[in-house]
Design a protein around this motif. Structure first.
Motif, PDB file in Angstrom:
ATOM      1  N   SER A 122       0.816  -1.221   0.000  1.00  0.00           N
ATOM      2  CA  SER A 122       0.000   0.000   0.000  1.00  0.00           C
ATOM      3  C   SER A 122       0.850   1.271   0.000  1.00  0.00           C
ATOM      4  CB  SER A 122      -0.917   0.012   1.223  1.00  0.00           C
ATOM      5  OG  SER A 122      -0.160   0.155   2.421  1.00  0.00           O
ATOM      6  N   GLN A 123       2.174   1.147  -0.033  1.00  0.00           N
ATOM      7  CA  GLN A 123       3.031   2.333   0.026  1.00  0.00           C
ATOM      8  C   GLN A 123       2.816   3.212  -1.206  1.00  0.00           C
ATOM      9  OE1 GLN A 123       7.193   1.506   0.508  1.00  0.00           O
ATOM     10  NE2 GLN A 123       7.774   3.648   0.667  1.00  0.00           N
ATOM     11  N   PRO A 124       2.481   4.494  -1.013  1.00  0.00           N
ATOM     12  CA  PRO A 124       2.247   5.394  -2.157  1.00  0.00           C
ATOM     13  C   PRO A 124       3.570   5.838  -2.771  1.00  0.00           C
ATOM     14  CG  PRO A 124       2.015   6.603  -0.123  1.00  0.00           C
ATOM     15  CD  PRO A 124       2.249   5.164   0.271  1.00  0.00           C
ATOM     16  N   GLN A 125       3.481   6.502  -3.929  1.00  0.00           N
ATOM     17  CA  GLN A 125       4.683   6.965  -4.609  1.00  0.00           C
ATOM     18  C   GLN A 125       5.294   8.185  -3.948  1.00  0.00           C
ATOM     19  OE1 GLN A 125       3.632   7.558  -8.712  1.00  0.00           O
ATOM     20  NE2 GLN A 125       3.556   5.370  -9.158  1.00  0.00           N
ATOM     21  N   ALA A 126       4.525   8.923  -3.178  1.00  0.00           N
ATOM     22  CA  ALA A 126       5.037  10.125  -2.525  1.00  0.00           C
ATOM     23  C   ALA A 126       4.363  10.301  -1.172  1.00  0.00           C
ATOM     24  CB  ALA A 126       4.782  11.354  -3.403  1.00  0.00           C
ATOM     25  N   VAL A 127       5.025  11.094  -0.339  1.00  0.00           N
ATOM     26  CA  VAL A 127       4.454  11.404   0.975  1.00  0.00           C
ATOM     27  C   VAL A 127       3.150  12.182   0.779  1.00  0.00           C
ATOM     28  CG1 VAL A 127       4.818  12.715   3.097  1.00  0.00           C
ATOM     29  CG2 VAL A 127       6.708  11.417   2.089  1.00  0.00           C
ATOM     30  N   VAL A 128       2.143  11.849   1.561  1.00  0.00           N
ATOM     31  CA  VAL A 128       0.871  12.568   1.504  1.00  0.00           C
ATOM     32  C   VAL A 128       1.018  13.870   2.279  1.00  0.00           C
ATOM     33  CG1 VAL A 128      -1.569  12.524   2.132  1.00  0.00           C
ATOM     34  CG2 VAL A 128      -0.461  10.445   1.272  1.00  0.00           C
ATOM     35  N   THR A 129       0.755  14.991   1.593  1.00  0.00           N
ATOM     36  CA  THR A 129       0.837  16.322   2.202  1.00  0.00           C
ATOM     37  C   THR A 129      -0.550  16.931   2.264  1.00  0.00           C
ATOM     38  OG1 THR A 129       3.094  16.661   1.386  1.00  0.00           O
ATOM     39  CG2 THR A 129       1.834  18.628   1.982  1.00  0.00           C
ATOM     40  N   LEU A 130      -0.895  17.458   3.423  1.00  0.00           N
ATOM     41  CA  LEU A 130      -2.215  18.046   3.632  1.00  0.00           C
ATOM     42  C   LEU A 130      -2.123  19.551   3.798  1.00  0.00           C
ATOM     43  CD1 LEU A 130      -3.662  15.527   6.280  1.00  0.00           C
ATOM     44  CD2 LEU A 130      -3.780  15.388   3.778  1.00  0.00           C
ATOM     45  N   ALA A 131      -2.887  20.275   2.981  1.00  0.00           N
ATOM     46  CA  ALA A 131      -3.045  21.708   3.202  1.00  0.00           C
ATOM     47  C   ALA A 131      -3.991  21.903   4.381  1.00  0.00           C
ATOM     48  CB  ALA A 131      -3.615  22.368   1.946  1.00  0.00           C
ATOM     49  N   PRO A 132      -4.005  23.065   5.000  1.00  0.00           N
ATOM     50  CA  PRO A 132      -4.957  23.297   6.098  1.00  0.00           C
ATOM     51  C   PRO A 132      -6.384  22.980   5.667  1.00  0.00           C
ATOM     52  CG  PRO A 132      -3.367  25.077   6.009  1.00  0.00           C
ATOM     53  CD  PRO A 132      -3.110  24.227   4.799  1.00  0.00           C
ATOM     54  N   GLY A 133      -7.048  22.138   6.436  1.00  0.00           N
ATOM     55  CA  GLY A 133      -8.416  21.740   6.125  1.00  0.00           C
ATOM     56  C   GLY A 133      -8.540  20.466   5.314  1.00  0.00           C
ATOM     57  N   GLU A 134      -7.456  19.962   4.778  1.00  0.00           N
ATOM     58  CA  GLU A 134      -7.514  18.734   3.980  1.00  0.00           C
ATOM     59  C   GLU A 134      -7.374  17.500   4.857  1.00  0.00           C
ATOM     60  OE1 GLU A 134      -5.941  19.954  -0.428  1.00  0.00           O
ATOM     61  OE2 GLU A 134      -4.472  19.229   1.027  1.00  0.00           O
ATOM     62  N   SER A 135      -7.727  16.336   4.276  1.00  0.00           N
ATOM     63  CA  SER A 135      -7.722  15.082   5.032  1.00  0.00           C
ATOM     64  C   SER A 135      -6.913  14.011   4.322  1.00  0.00           C
ATOM     65  CB  SER A 135      -9.157  14.570   5.239  1.00  0.00           C
ATOM     66  OG  SER A 135      -9.907  15.488   6.018  1.00  0.00           O
ATOM     67  N   GLY A 136      -6.311  13.142   5.109  1.00  0.00           N
ATOM     68  CA  GLY A 136      -5.628  11.948   4.633  1.00  0.00           C
ATOM     69  C   GLY A 136      -6.250  10.728   5.287  1.00  0.00           C
ATOM     70  N   TYR A 137      -5.906   9.530   4.767  1.00  0.00           N
ATOM     71  CA  TYR A 137      -6.620   8.322   5.201  1.00  0.00           C
ATOM     72  C   TYR A 137      -5.670   7.131   5.353  1.00  0.00           C
ATOM     73  CZ  TYR A 137     -10.321  11.262   3.292  1.00  0.00           C
ATOM     74  OH  TYR A 137     -11.152  12.322   3.011  1.00  0.00           O
ATOM     75  N   ALA A 138      -6.098   6.209   6.198  1.00  0.00           N
ATOM     76  CA  ALA A 138      -5.424   4.915   6.327  1.00  0.00           C
ATOM     77  C   ALA A 138      -6.493   3.860   6.600  1.00  0.00           C
ATOM     78  CB  ALA A 138      -4.393   4.930   7.460  1.00  0.00           C
ATOM     79  N   GLY A 139      -6.265   2.675   6.090  1.00  0.00           N
ATOM     80  CA  GLY A 139      -7.205   1.576   6.307  1.00  0.00           C
ATOM     81  C   GLY A 139      -6.628   0.555   7.262  1.00  0.00           C
ATOM     82  N   VAL A 140      -7.494  -0.076   8.048  1.00  0.00           N
ATOM     83  CA  VAL A 140      -7.067  -1.115   8.989  1.00  0.00           C
ATOM     84  C   VAL A 140      -7.862  -2.382   8.716  1.00  0.00           C
ATOM     85  CG1 VAL A 140      -6.775  -1.776  11.398  1.00  0.00           C
ATOM     86  CG2 VAL A 140      -6.575   0.644  10.737  1.00  0.00           C
ATOM     87  N   LEU A 141      -7.155  -3.464   8.406  1.00  0.00           N
ATOM     88  CA  LEU A 141      -7.784  -4.781   8.331  1.00  0.00           C
ATOM     89  C   LEU A 141      -7.857  -5.305   9.759  1.00  0.00           C
ATOM     90  CD1 LEU A 141      -8.770  -7.378   6.927  1.00  0.00           C
ATOM     91  CD2 LEU A 141      -6.358  -8.045   6.720  1.00  0.00           C
ATOM     92  N   LEU A 142      -9.075  -5.473  10.277  1.00  0.00           N
ATOM     93  CA  LEU A 142      -9.241  -5.825  11.687  1.00  0.00           C
ATOM     94  C   LEU A 142      -9.095  -7.312  11.946  1.00  0.00           C
ATOM     95  CD1 LEU A 142     -12.282  -3.488  12.434  1.00  0.00           C
ATOM     96  CD2 LEU A 142      -9.901  -3.137  13.170  1.00  0.00           C
ATOM     97  N   SER A 143      -9.667  -8.114  11.066  1.00  0.00           N
ATOM     98  CA  SER A 143      -9.651  -9.559  11.297  1.00  0.00           C
ATOM     99  C   SER A 143      -9.822 -10.289   9.967  1.00  0.00           C
ATOM    100  CB  SER A 143     -10.764  -9.971  12.275  1.00  0.00           C
ATOM    101  OG  SER A 143     -12.031  -9.581  11.755  1.00  0.00           O
ATOM    102  N   ALA A 144      -9.419 -11.564   9.967  1.00  0.00           N
ATOM    103  CA  ALA A 144      -9.538 -12.367   8.756  1.00  0.00           C
ATOM    104  C   ALA A 144     -10.977 -12.817   8.567  1.00  0.00           C
ATOM    105  CB  ALA A 144      -8.610 -13.569   8.833  1.00  0.00           C
TER     106      ALA A 144
END
Length: 259
Positions: free
Chosen positions: A177-199
């Motif tokens: 899932s590693q992106p090509q570049a670091v995610v940069t957020l301007a003021p007010g913007e959002s970033g995300y991550a997903g969590v697989l909780l269980s199989a």
């Protein structure tokens, strides 16, 4: 009588000599005025076209034989030692792109230069708001959303370090899932991550239902930095087993939930 005949014989000779001199003078005059000889036997209505030659330089005039350069207008070529010059002027205006760039996540535009290190910081608990959300698809997944609440651009390095309940270790990271570049957020913007909780197939072993989660941020060196965030989990908690895993930070929720 002999003398009389001699005089009559010499007179025609003088006339012929004078006539020859006059014809020679006419020929020279024709050559001097640049017209040359003329063919009087050409048929009426016919014409002959030749290229025009102009001579310049050395004080000469058109048609003169003075030194300089010769330009053949029929072939547009120049020969000789003449020189020529030309000048031209032009003006143009343009506008540069807006230096204040933002990422495409709907934040409020900052008037500072995002590429100036003085205007960029690392995202952490003190300059962001972190929330969690259960999703129906894919199953057994949790979405983490981090919103930049500061006045500067902030960088989300690597992945969130997530700890559920009293766990001492963080879940494994989904490397693909590693992106090509670091995610940069301007003021007010959002970033995300997903969590697989269980199989989904139960292969993750016996799990537990957790009511608490702590999210740490990382710096450029990959170390946990700043204050962590403790977002609320869904009211019924989340079920976590040994297959729990987390993605890198992503710029969209869709990217975060595809693993």
């Amino acid at each position: 009588m002999r003398t009389f005949r001699t005089a009559r014989t010499a007179r025609p000779a003088r006339l012929l000599a004078a006539t020859g001199v006059a014809l020679a003078a006419l020929a020279l005059t024709a050559c001097a005025n640049g017209t040359g000889t003329r063919d009087e036997g050409a048929a009426a209505g016919s014409s002959t076209t030749t290229g025009t030659t102009t001579t310049t330089g050395g004080g000469g005039t058109s048609g003169s034989t003075g030194g300089g350069s010769t330009t053949d207008q029929s072939s547009s070529k120049t020969s000789g030692g003449g020189t020529g010059g030309g000048t031209g002027t032009g003006t143009g205006t343009g506008t540069g792109g807006d230096a204040n760039k933002t990422s495409p996540n709907g934040g409020t535009k900052d008037t500072s230069d995002p590429w100036d290190p003085a205007n960029r910081v690392t995202c952490k608990g003190s300059n962001t708001t972190v929330t969690t959300q259960s999703v129906s698809r894919p199953i057994n997944h949790l979405l983490i959303t981090v919103k930049n609440t500061g006045s500067k651009y902030c960088d989300l390095y690597y992945n969130p370090t997530v700890r559920f309940g009293e766990a001492q270790s963080a879940p494994r990271v989904i490397e693909e899932s590693q992106p090509q570049a670091v995610v940069t957020l301007a003021p007010g913007e959002s970033g995300y991550a997903g969590v697989l909780l269980s199989a989904a197939d139960g292969s993750g072993g016996k799990g537990t239902t957790e009511q608490k989660v702590v999210v740490h941020f990382q710096n450029r060196q990959g170390d946990d930095t700043g204050s962590p965030a403790s977002p609320a989990l869904p009211a019924k908690g989340v079920y976590v087993d040994n297959s729990v895993a987390v993605t890198y930070w992503q710029s969209t929720a869709a990217d975060a939930l595809q693993y």
